[in-house]
Design an enzyme around this catalytic site. Structure first.
Site, PDB file in Angstrom:
ATOM      1  CG  ASP A 101      -2.154   0.703   1.128  1.00 59.63           C
ATOM      2  OD1 ASP A 101      -2.149   1.784   0.544  1.00 59.63           O
ATOM      3  OD2 ASP A 101      -3.173   0.184   1.621  1.00 59.63           O
ATOM      4  CG  ASP A 205      -4.078   6.022   0.935  1.00 56.45           C
ATOM      5  OD1 ASP A 205      -5.048   5.324   1.235  1.00 56.45           O
ATOM      6  OD2 ASP A 205      -3.830   7.125   1.465  1.00 56.45           O
ATOM      7  CD  GLU A 271      -8.658   4.957  -1.197  1.00 54.52           C
ATOM      8  OE1 GLU A 271      -9.490   4.739  -0.319  1.00 54.52           O
ATOM      9  OE2 GLU A 271      -7.673   5.713  -1.009  1.00 54.52           O
ATOM     10  CG  HIS A 334      -8.549  -0.392   5.115  1.00 61.21           C
ATOM     11  ND1 HIS A 334      -8.402  -0.653   3.766  1.00 61.21           N
ATOM     12  CD2 HIS A 334      -8.086   0.860   5.294  1.00 61.21           C
ATOM     13  CE1 HIS A 334      -7.874   0.381   3.167  1.00 61.21           C
ATOM     14  NE2 HIS A 334      -7.667   1.317   4.076  1.00 61.21           N
ATOM     15  CG  ASP A 335     -10.940   3.096   4.288  1.00 60.67           C
ATOM     16  OD1 ASP A 335     -10.338   3.087   5.377  1.00 60.67           O
ATOM     17  OD2 ASP A 335     -10.409   3.413   3.221  1.00 60.67           O
TER      18      ASP A 335
HETATM   19  C1  NOJ Z   1      -7.631   5.923   2.342  1.00 59.90           C
HETATM   20  C2  NOJ Z   1      -7.364   4.735   3.197  1.00 59.90           C
HETATM   21  O1  NOJ Z   1      -8.035   3.618   2.674  1.00 59.90           O
HETATM   22  C3  NOJ Z   1      -7.786   5.095   4.603  1.00 59.90           C
HETATM   23  O2  NOJ Z   1      -7.794   4.002   5.465  1.00 59.90           O
HETATM   24  C4  NOJ Z   1      -6.875   6.187   5.104  1.00 59.90           C
HETATM   25  O3  NOJ Z   1      -7.319   6.599   6.365  1.00 59.90           O
HETATM   26  C5  NOJ Z   1      -6.878   7.376   4.151  1.00 59.90           C
HETATM   27  N1  NOJ Z   1      -6.776   6.999   2.784  1.00 59.90           N
HETATM   28  C6  NOJ Z   1      -5.739   8.305   4.460  1.00 59.90           C
HETATM   29  O4  NOJ Z   1      -4.537   7.776   4.000  1.00 59.90           O
END
Ligand code: NOJ
Length: 557
Positions: A101, A205, A271, A334-335
């Site tokens: 990542d 990211d 992402e 994870h979000d």
């Molecule tokens: C996206 C990530 O998936 C998330 O978990 C993170 O908090 C933010 N970007 C900041 O890097």
């Protein structure tokens, strides 16, 4: 015909590991790299081929690793560089791939670069971040009206130099300034550092926010409070000048060039947020940008369990990203809330969705625990470990988050992997140790050890699906086509995958009633059913028709 010499990443199945929550081998209640090493047999047995790791680099862990303070290190919480090298080796020994990542957009405010940058206006690293004077007409005011993603101004004030620094996410994650050539050089060399170690690719990211408008123009008003998958506008801002800028699409192509310096081919998945059509731009005009991007519109549509709606999104994806472009199919990460919770923990529905995910044309991403049906865990916002949850801890009731369809703490989907029925689901080396996030009581039923023994478990369904996928080239490499003849469209979601003269059919019954469907071919041969005990299609019994029981999914050829 399709699919000549598809690359490994086009055919792969990715498994996402949140290292903090996978397996703790040191007894500190936090998962680590050795924990992954020790469970490679499990992953290999499951049948996944590529592992994506959330960040494990040095970090104050303010955002659990997304606030990096050294991009070329392993945080002691997760192990050592030696652990990483051994893990990488062992993953490759098993013919599997490893994806890291990469947080290119920002650093931690404890990164030495930021410490230098913040120190004075003259510092050589000042321009590594985006510093501006505030608007002073009416007292102290940020340079423009931009909003950070979780809300509030996107600017943080520093008294020592009387300037503001820009951050897109949280105040302790200042954005790097990619208009400064040294920043790009340094980060591209960081990429090379990992590629030289043998890493197979990166998940990027927040790539869509790499560049900001050079003039930092004020954002425009938009009557929209919350962001959606299709539309990045939120908090009454269009995000016209801070997201998906033309320079960011160019950046994707520059990144690709770095990757292309290496053999065998490496992989980039971004992402990024926006409509499928807009996101297609990240692939580059000649397929010379990112290899793929996450398509979150599908993620939020799939749990609706509405086949028409789902097929519309898939059609749009197929149209915007026809072969050789490769889409992704993702249900969680994870979000986000775990998909099984969004379908009320209905196991049959979960198996049906898994069948769809693993048979569509594209790269499926499985988030750890999905394969055993792990669900969301409720946490009080006040107890949140997630900085987003902490930020919103003033919210009186979780009900509000339910109402707005958003979970305000991401802890819910980050709980420890449920390995067995022992204390704390066997997460830590010593089961007595309290994990960093609590394990839900349901672990006694929902865990790997238990499900391995049960042929009709979710886990065994994923295993059978992955096996079927691996055994049939059409499922990995074939083209995709919806089947609509004979009124099929009204009855179920049906499609075929085809590769040279092999073709494979997938029928998914999204309804709670039994259906009979005319077979599109003579003598169909059942390859898979979500029902573990179904072995044949029995056309004779149903007058030449295929019977699908409620919520059943089948694959045949
Ligand atoms: C996206 C990530 O998936 C998330 O978990 C993170 O908090 C933010 N970007 C900041 O890097």
């Amino acid at each position: 015909m399709s699919g000549d010499n598809l690359k490994w990443w086009q055919k792969t199945v990715v498994y996402q590991i949140y290292p903090r929550s996978f397996k703790d081998t040191t007894g500190n209640g936090i998962g680590d790299l050795r924990g992954v090493f020790e469970n490679l047999n499990y992953l290999e047995g499951l049948g996944v081929e590529t592992i994506w790791f959330n960040p494990f680099f040095n970090s104050p862990q303010g955002d659990h690793g997304y606030d990096v303070s050294d991009f070329r290190s392993v945080d002691p919480v997760y192990g050592t560089m030696r652990d990483f090298d051994e893990l990488l080796n062992e993953i490759h020994n098993r013919n599997m791939k490893i994806v890291l990542d990469l947080v290119l957009n920002h650093t931690s405010d404890e990164h030495p670069w930021f410490k230098e940058s913040v120190s004075s206006r003259e510092n050589s690293k000042r321009d590594w971040y985006i510093w501006r004077d505030g608007k002073k007409t009416s007292g102290r005011k940020p340079p423009n009206n931009w909003k950070a993603i979780p809300g509030g101004s996107a600017w943080r004030y520093f008294k020592n130099t009387d300037q503001w620094v820009y951050f897109h996410f949280l105040p302790f994650q200042p954005d790097l300034n990619y208009r400064t050539p040294e920043v790009k050089k340094e980060m591209f060399n960081t990429i090379r550092f990992w590629l030289e170690k043998g890493v197979d690719g990166f998940r990027l990211d927040m790539l869509h926010s790499i560049h900001e408008d050079a003039k930092l123009r004020n954002d425009e008003f938009c009557l929209k409070l919350l962001p959606s998958e299709k539309n990045v506008a939120s908090l009454f801002r269009k995000h016209k000048y801070d997201l998906n800028l033309p320079e960011t699409f160019d950046f994707a192509m520059e990144l690709r060039k770095v990757m292309d310096e290496y053999e065998p081919e490496r992989f980039l998945v971004g992402e990024v947020f926006g409509t499928v059509e807009e996101l297609a731009k990240y692939y580059g005009p000649n397929n010379n940008g990112l290899h793929s991007v996450f398509l979150f519109e599908f993620t939020s549509t799939a749990p609706s369990f509405k086949p028409r709606k789902i097929s519309r999104v898939i059609s749009r994806i197929e149209k915007a990203l026809p072969p050789p472009f490769t889409p992704t199919y993702v249900y969680g990460n994870h979000d986000r809330d775990r998909y099984i919770s969004l379908i009320n923990r209905n196991i049959q529905k979960a198996k049906l969705l898994a069948t769809m995910q693993l048979t569509l044309r594209g790269i499926p991403f499985i988030y750890y625990g999905e394969e055993i049906g792990m669900s969301n865990v409720d946490f009080k916002l006040k107890e949140s470990q997630d900085p987003i949850g902490q930020k919103f801890s003033f919210f009186p009731i979780p009900l509000i988050s339910k109402l707005i369809g958003f979970s305000l703490t991401r802890d819910r989907c980050r709980t420890p992997m449920q390995w067995n029925s022992e204390l704390n689901a066997g997460f830590s080396v010593d089961y007595q140790i309290k994990p960093w996030l609590k394990v839900p009581e349901t672990y006694k039923k929902i865990n790997v050890a238990k499900q391995e023994k049960n042929p009709s478990s979710v886990l065994n369904c994923y295993k059978r699906l992955l096996k079927t996928r691996k055994a049939n080239r059409s499922l990995q490499e074939g083209k995709f086509e919806f089947l609509t003849q004979n009124g099929l469209k009204k009855k179920c979601l049906a499609y075929r995958r085809y590769y040279f003269n092999e073709q494979i059919f997938v029928f998914l019954n999204f309804y709670k009633k039994e259906i009979l469907i005319k077979s599109p071919i003579n003598d169909p041969n059942l390859l898979f059913s979500t029902l573990s005990n179904r072995v044949a299609l029995d056309l004779e019994t149903y007058n030449g028709n295929i019977k699908l029981t409620p919520l059943e999914g089948i694959i045949f050829k």
